[in-house]
Motif scaffolding. Structure first.
Motif, short mmCIF file in Angstrom:
data_model
loop_
_atom_site.label_atom_id
_atom_site.label_comp_id
_atom_site.label_asym_id
_atom_site.label_seq_id
_atom_site.Cartn_x
_atom_site.Cartn_y
_atom_site.Cartn_z
N PRO A 97 0.83 -1.21 0.00
CA PRO A 97 0.00 0.00 0.00
C PRO A 97 0.86 1.26 0.00
O PRO A 97 1.91 1.31 0.65
N ALA A 98 0.45 2.25 -0.74
CA ALA A 98 1.16 3.54 -0.75
C ALA A 98 0.95 4.23 0.59
O ALA A 98 -0.13 4.18 1.17
N SER A 99 2.00 4.84 1.11
CA SER A 99 1.85 5.67 2.30
C SER A 99 0.95 6.84 1.93
O SER A 99 1.15 7.47 0.89
N SER A 100 -0.02 7.13 2.75
CA SER A 100 -0.96 8.19 2.40
C SER A 100 -1.35 8.99 3.63
O SER A 100 -1.29 8.50 4.76
N PHE A 101 -1.75 10.22 3.39
CA PHE A 101 -2.15 11.10 4.48
C PHE A 101 -3.05 12.19 3.93
O PHE A 101 -3.12 12.42 2.72
N VAL A 102 -3.76 12.86 4.84
CA VAL A 102 -4.65 13.95 4.48
C VAL A 102 -4.01 15.24 4.95
O VAL A 102 -3.54 15.34 6.10
N ALA A 103 -3.94 16.23 4.07
CA ALA A 103 -3.24 17.46 4.40
C ALA A 103 -3.95 18.68 3.83
O ALA A 103 -4.61 18.61 2.79
N MET A 104 -3.80 19.78 4.53
CA MET A 104 -4.31 21.06 4.06
C MET A 104 -3.14 21.90 3.57
O MET A 104 -2.05 21.85 4.14
N GLU A 105 -3.38 22.65 2.52
CA GLU A 105 -2.36 23.56 1.99
C GLU A 105 -2.99 24.93 1.82
O GLU A 105 -4.09 25.07 1.28
N VAL A 145 -9.55 10.63 6.02
CA VAL A 145 -8.56 9.85 6.79
C VAL A 145 -8.90 8.36 6.70
O VAL A 145 -8.01 7.51 6.56
N GLU A 146 -10.18 8.04 6.79
CA GLU A 146 -10.60 6.64 6.67
C GLU A 146 -10.25 6.06 5.30
O GLU A 146 -9.92 4.88 5.18
N MET A 147 -10.30 6.91 4.27
CA MET A 147 -9.93 6.45 2.93
C MET A 147 -8.47 6.02 2.87
O MET A 147 -8.12 5.08 2.15
N THR A 148 -7.61 6.70 3.61
CA THR A 148 -6.18 6.36 3.59
C THR A 148 -5.90 5.00 4.22
O THR A 148 -4.80 4.47 4.06
N LEU A 149 -6.88 4.45 4.93
CA LEU A 149 -6.71 3.14 5.57
C LEU A 149 -7.24 2.01 4.68
O LEU A 149 -7.14 0.84 5.05
N ASP A 150 -7.78 2.37 3.54
CA ASP A 150 -8.36 1.39 2.61
C ASP A 150 -7.26 0.81 1.73
O ASP A 150 -6.75 1.47 0.83
N ARG A 151 -6.90 -0.43 1.97
CA ARG A 151 -5.81 -1.06 1.21
C ARG A 151 -6.17 -1.20 -0.27
O ARG A 151 -5.28 -1.14 -1.14
N GLU A 152 -7.45 -1.39 -0.57
CA GLU A 152 -7.86 -1.51 -1.97
C GLU A 152 -7.51 -0.23 -2.74
O GLU A 152 -7.09 -0.28 -3.89
N LEU A 153 -7.70 0.90 -2.09
CA LEU A 153 -7.40 2.18 -2.74
C LEU A 153 -5.90 2.45 -2.75
O LEU A 153 -5.34 2.82 -3.79
N THR A 154 -5.23 2.28 -1.62
CA THR A 154 -3.81 2.64 -1.54
C THR A 154 -2.90 1.71 -2.32
O THR A 154 -1.71 2.00 -2.49
N GLN A 155 -3.43 0.59 -2.80
CA GLN A 155 -2.65 -0.29 -3.68
C GLN A 155 -3.05 -0.15 -5.14
O GLN A 155 -2.44 -0.76 -6.02
N ASP A 156 -4.06 0.66 -5.41
CA ASP A 156 -4.58 0.82 -6.77
C ASP A 156 -3.89 2.01 -7.43
O ASP A 156 -4.35 3.15 -7.35
N LEU A 157 -2.79 1.75 -8.10
CA LEU A 157 -2.00 2.83 -8.70
C LEU A 157 -2.78 3.56 -9.78
O LEU A 157 -2.66 4.79 -9.91
N ALA A 158 -3.59 2.86 -10.55
CA ALA A 158 -4.37 3.50 -11.61
C ALA A 158 -5.35 4.51 -11.02
O ALA A 158 -5.50 5.63 -11.52
#
Length: 231
Positions: A97-105, A145-158
């Protein structure tokens, strides 16, 4: 198109519910105003035709207003929802899974935008999940934040790539990153929105981007290492 039909239906249902609340309020206001006028010794007789006209006008305006706003909001979200609903093929699946996080800019000094950021071996991808927000809803980012814990998403490069290609998103090639700095200091002006620190990325064009890490679980040093090491 089924997608448009679905958005129309959802928008109509929401608009009906909200306009019903306004309509009930309008029905109550008429008699109340008549009663208040009677207490002040002014004409307080309820004008039924005008009350009906006022109620119908409120119902129509509120319905169409809420419908258009809801349809516009759902239309903006539709491309991301379509991407998230597709299943990943084995060819597009990352081994880890890609390392992921939620951030404000922040941008233009006072405005802000919120990203879901994915760190992959080749690039840093950012999906603009929200435009400017206030501190009226301090937990608005929790579903992200909950989305970043979803392995299906964080491994889906496309899916990650497609999300970053939507309006406001970004892709920073790993080879262009020259430095990554982390800080546990809070950001001034966040208005009580929970954040754990900041990560600043500088590219070979000398452009720096500061990401404010939303939530309490994001560790600045760990995210810095993940970005720098490409994992």
């Amino acid at each position: 198109m089924p997608g448009i039909e679905n958005r129309v239906r959802q928008s109509a249902i929401l608009a009906l519910r909200l306009s019903a609340i306004f309509t009930v309020g309008a029905i109550i206001v008429g008699p109340c105003l008549a009663y208040v006028k009677s207490l002040s010794h002014r004409a307080g007789t309820l004008n039924l035709p005008r009350t009906v006209e006022f109620t119908v006008l409120v119902a129509a305006i509120s319905f169409f207003g809420f419908f258009l706003y809801s349809f516009w909001t759902l239309t903006r979200r539709a491309p991301a929802l379509d991407i998230l609903s597709n299943e990943a093929s084995d060819a597009d699946r990352l081994p880890l899974p890609a390392s992921s996080f939620v951030a404000m800019e922040y941008f233009w000094l006072i405005l802000n935008r919120t990203f879901v950021v994915f760190s992959t071996p080749n690039a840093l991808y950012g999906w603009k999940a929200s435009g400017p927000v206030s501190n009226a809803d301090r937990d608005y980012f929790q579903p992200l934040v909950e989305m970043t814990l979803d392995r299906e998403l964080t491994q889906d490069l496309a899916a990650i790539r497609k999300l970053s290609e939507l309006s406001g998103g970004f892709c920073i090639a790993r080879s262009s990153i020259v430095s990554v700095e982390s800080s546990y200091k809070s950001k001034w002006g966040m208005g009580g929105i929970l954040h754990s620190g900041r990560v600043t990325i500088t590219t070979n064009t000398r452009r720096s981007r500061e990401f404010i890490l939303l939530g309490s679980s994001a560790d600045p040093d760990s995210i810095k290492d993940a970005i720098w090491n490409g994992r």
